[in-house]
Design a protein around this motif. Structure first.
Motif, PDB file in Angstrom:
ATOM      1  N   THR A  78      -6.739   4.596  -0.992  1.00 14.59           N
ATOM      2  CA  THR A  78      -6.836   3.178  -0.653  1.00 14.59           C
ATOM      3  C   THR A  78      -8.228   2.571  -0.876  1.00 14.59           C
ATOM      4  OG1 THR A  78      -5.175   3.647   1.020  1.00 14.59           O
ATOM      5  CG2 THR A  78      -6.392   1.574   1.264  1.00 14.59           C
ATOM      6  N   ASP A 136      -1.559   0.364  -4.570  1.00 17.89           N
ATOM      7  CA  ASP A 136      -2.861   0.956  -4.880  1.00 17.89           C
ATOM      8  C   ASP A 136      -2.748   2.418  -5.305  1.00 17.89           C
ATOM      9  OD1 ASP A 136      -1.963   1.496  -2.295  1.00 17.89           O
ATOM     10  OD2 ASP A 136      -3.984   1.785  -1.508  1.00 17.89           O
ATOM     11  N   HIS A 137      -1.646   3.063  -4.952  1.00 12.16           N
ATOM     12  CA  HIS A 137      -1.348   4.457  -5.324  1.00 12.16           C
ATOM     13  C   HIS A 137       0.068   4.701  -4.867  1.00 12.16           C
ATOM     14  CE1 HIS A 137      -1.700   5.285  -1.071  1.00 12.16           C
ATOM     15  NE2 HIS A 137      -2.827   4.588  -1.084  1.00 12.16           N
ATOM     16  N   TRP A 154      -8.128  -0.410  -3.991  1.00 15.77           N
ATOM     17  CA  TRP A 154      -7.865  -1.855  -4.000  1.00 15.77           C
ATOM     18  C   TRP A 154      -8.936  -2.621  -4.765  1.00 15.77           C
ATOM     19  CZ3 TRP A 154      -3.364  -3.942  -3.213  1.00 15.77           C
ATOM     20  CH2 TRP A 154      -2.416  -3.264  -2.436  1.00 15.77           C
ATOM     21  N   ASP A 189       1.968   2.101   3.666  1.00 14.69           N
ATOM     22  CA  ASP A 189       1.307   3.409   3.541  1.00 14.69           C
ATOM     23  C   ASP A 189       1.562   4.245   4.797  1.00 14.69           C
ATOM     24  OD1 ASP A 189      -0.520   5.067   1.851  1.00 14.69           O
ATOM     25  OD2 ASP A 189      -1.750   5.004   3.664  1.00 14.69           O
ATOM     26  N   HIS A 240      -0.349  11.155  -0.643  1.00 17.88           N
ATOM     27  CA  HIS A 240      -0.648  10.287  -1.797  1.00 17.88           C
ATOM     28  C   HIS A 240      -0.390  10.979  -3.133  1.00 17.88           C
ATOM     29  CE1 HIS A 240      -3.559   7.331   0.396  1.00 17.88           C
ATOM     30  NE2 HIS A 240      -2.462   7.572   1.082  1.00 17.88           N
ATOM     31  N   ASP A 264       0.830  -1.212   0.000  1.00 21.05           N
ATOM     32  CA  ASP A 264       0.000   0.000   0.000  1.00 21.05           C
ATOM     33  C   ASP A 264       0.866   1.265   0.000  1.00 21.05           C
ATOM     34  OD1 ASP A 264      -1.925   2.114   0.873  1.00 21.05           O
ATOM     35  OD2 ASP A 264      -3.255   0.389   1.070  1.00 21.05           O
ATOM     36  N   GLY A 265       0.617   2.131  -0.967  1.00 19.98           N
ATOM     37  CA  GLY A 265       1.344   3.407  -1.025  1.00 19.98           C
ATOM     38  C   GLY A 265       2.789   3.289  -1.497  1.00 19.98           C
TER      39      GLY A 265
HETATM   40 ZN   LIG Z   1      -3.433   3.047   0.051  1.00 19.57          ZN
END
Ligand SMILES: [Zn+2]
Length: 527
Positions: free
Chosen positions: A56, A247-248, A60, A206, A440, A17-18
């Protein structure tokens, strides 16, 4: 099914994540991440564009369905309930549409999903799911017995005991423990249940990127790199594909824009006076949220509070404390919105709903929307540029049956600009990055290696929507025609079957269509 799936091998997706190349690549160049370096060399990698907005929740699910939020009916962590004047926290049941594991399950392939955000409460799949979500409490696995198994064998923890904003020092080993445990559990589940497809998310990356300075971030990436290495040593064989994705992305924060104050100053948002008074009084007496949380963390009060006081009450108490002047908190003051007088309801993330109660007709709403869109696109700071790279109407960027519940405006922050909703703050702009070093951004990571994947190949132009169709293509399963992404054929060696085989599509079948119609009727309260 036209193509046999029995010889398709296995896909393992490791979601981080992230994760962002701008953070990882410098560490790779310093020789600090040998496993990721090898994946880049033996396989292909590149930036991967997230959904708009790069958040997020729902990102996802955009990955696991290959579809944009307009087809999923979920746009962020919260939905707005104008009848009840409140925000509702979304969970997994709010999403429409098939995920890849639903489709693979119908094709008799077993799947395992571990700790992917947006999956709580867990659903029945042909395999197992350990869910993750903001509302997660008891009952986070499918099948239900798996939870007991994980507790008994691993003392499975659903989240770290300490988080950086609450207890800085204790949070570092605590987050590390979670990361190590996720990989241990992944190893166990892969060995014991041997699923044909496996997805693991490490959510903690993240948190790590948002809060820690570079040297601590590097230490965590060392842990992740070694753990990916041992997973690959055990499971990467001639029939396995491994995909790393996020996811980003995240990027260094260089400024923050207080959208809450801007909306208030422009009479678009009205706060309840009494709440603001309480906040300013607490502020006067020096009671800041982060100071109180820090003291509580230092004195080890947090675990006790966790035990005795329900989460909803803890959240309310913490939300009532004023944030430090220079560190506006995203979730501050949402409870204080005056719903009878606010023309817009801002949701952290960042998007806006128009409060239609205060408008006579949809034509008036439309005019209002156009005018504030222009105003917001124009928000600039002389030194650093715009607050928002783009301001979108939902129908400009999304398509699908659920545009009706979409936000009226979606605000994509300019790179490095953090958007806050802190109506009590004094300044529009804030240049202190202390406490929130990264924020983000649209571009996350993609990397793939394994059987028949091109080596040392930098891929361009991938989006989060491309993974679902690419994975289905690997298994030889026809791709639902309403998927938004494309098969990333260029990642496969030129002469391989996967590069040359034509992509097979399929219309949504009768069963899916009927289920969809029933769901829609239920949502409208007609069934
Ligand atoms: Zn995320």
């Amino acid at each position: 099914m036209a193509v046999s799936t029995t010889n398709a091998g296995r896909v393992i997706v490791i979601g981080l994540d992230g994760a962002s190349w701008n953070i990882i690549e410098p560490l790779v160049r310093q020789g600090k991440l040998p496993v990721i370096e090898k994946i880049m060399k033996d396989g292909c990698y590149g930036d991967m564009e997230s959904c708009i907005l790069p958040v997020t929740f729902p990102a996802w699910k955009c990955y696991s369905t290959g579809k944009n939020p307009g087809k999923l009916g979920v746009y962020g962590f919260h939905a707005v309930d104008f009848a009840g004047n409140r925000l509702i926290l979304n969970n997994s049941t709010c999403f429409k549409g098939d995920e890849i594991w639903d489709i693979m399950g119908r094709n008799n392939l077993t799947c395992g999903v571990l700790d992917m955000p947006t999956t709580h409460p867990p659903k029945a799949i042909n395999g197992f799911m350990v869910s993750r979500g903001a509302t997660r409490s008891a009952g986070y696995t499918y099948p239900a017995e798996l939870q007991k198994e994980l507790r008994e064998i691993f003392h499975y923890k659903i989240e770290p005991d300490y988080l950086p904003r609450i207890a800085w020092d204790a949070s570092i080993p605590s987050i590390r423990q979670i990361i190590e445990q996720r990989f241990e559990v992944a190893d166990y589940l892969l060995r014991k249940y041997d699923p044909a497809f496996f997805h693991l998310t490490i959510f903690e990356t993240d948190t790590i990127h948002h809060f820690y300075p570079e040297e601590i971030v590097a230490g965590f990436w060392d842990v992740i790199d070694r753990n990916i290495g041992s997973l690959l040593d055990k499971f990467l064989d001639a029939k396995t594909y491994v995909i790393l994705m996020s996811d980003h992305g995240q990027v260094e924060t260089n400024r923050a824009f207080n959208m809450g104050k801007w909306l208030m100053d422009n009479n678009l948002l009205v706060m309840k006076k009494r709440r603001l008074l309480l906040e300013s009084l607490l502020y006067k007496f020096g009671l800041r949220r982060n100071i109180i949380l820090h003291v509580m963390g230092k004195t080890r009060i947090i675990p006790l509070l966790r035990f005795y006081i329900p989460k909803s009450i803890r959240r309310k108490f913490i939300a009532s404390l004023p944030v430090e002047k220079d560190k506006p908190d995203q979730y501050a003051s949402i409870d204080s919105i005056d719903w009878e007088r606010s023309k817009t309801i801002p949701i952290p993330g960042f998007y806006l709903y128009i409060n239609r109660k205060l408008f006579g007709s949809e034509k008036e709403v439309e005019e209002f929307r156009s005018s504030i869109k222009v105003m917001m696109e124009d928000i600039k700071e002389p030194r650093t540029g715009k607050a928002f790279a783009r301001v979108f109407r939902a129908d400009e960027i999304y398509s699908g049956n659920y545009l009706g519940s979409a936000p009226d405006l979606l605000l994509l922050p300019d790179d490095g600009c953090r958007i806050t909703v802190s109506p009590g703050g004094e300044d529009f702009w804030n240049y202190s990055t202390e406490g929130w070093p990264r924020t983000h951004r649209m571009h996350g990571i993609f990397a793939a290696c394994g059987a028949g994947i091109k080596g040392d190949f930098r891929i361009e132009g991938t989006t989060i929507y491309d993974l679902a169709p690419t994975i289905l293509h690997i298994y030889g399963i026809p791709i639902p025609r309403d998927i938004d992404g494309r098969v990333l054929k260029e990642i496969f060696e030129d002469s391989s079957t996967l590069a040359t085989r034509e992509v097979e599509y399929q219309d949504a079948d009768e069963r899916t269509r009927i289920i969809g119609t029933i769901k829609q009727l239920k949502d409208r309260g007609q069934a």
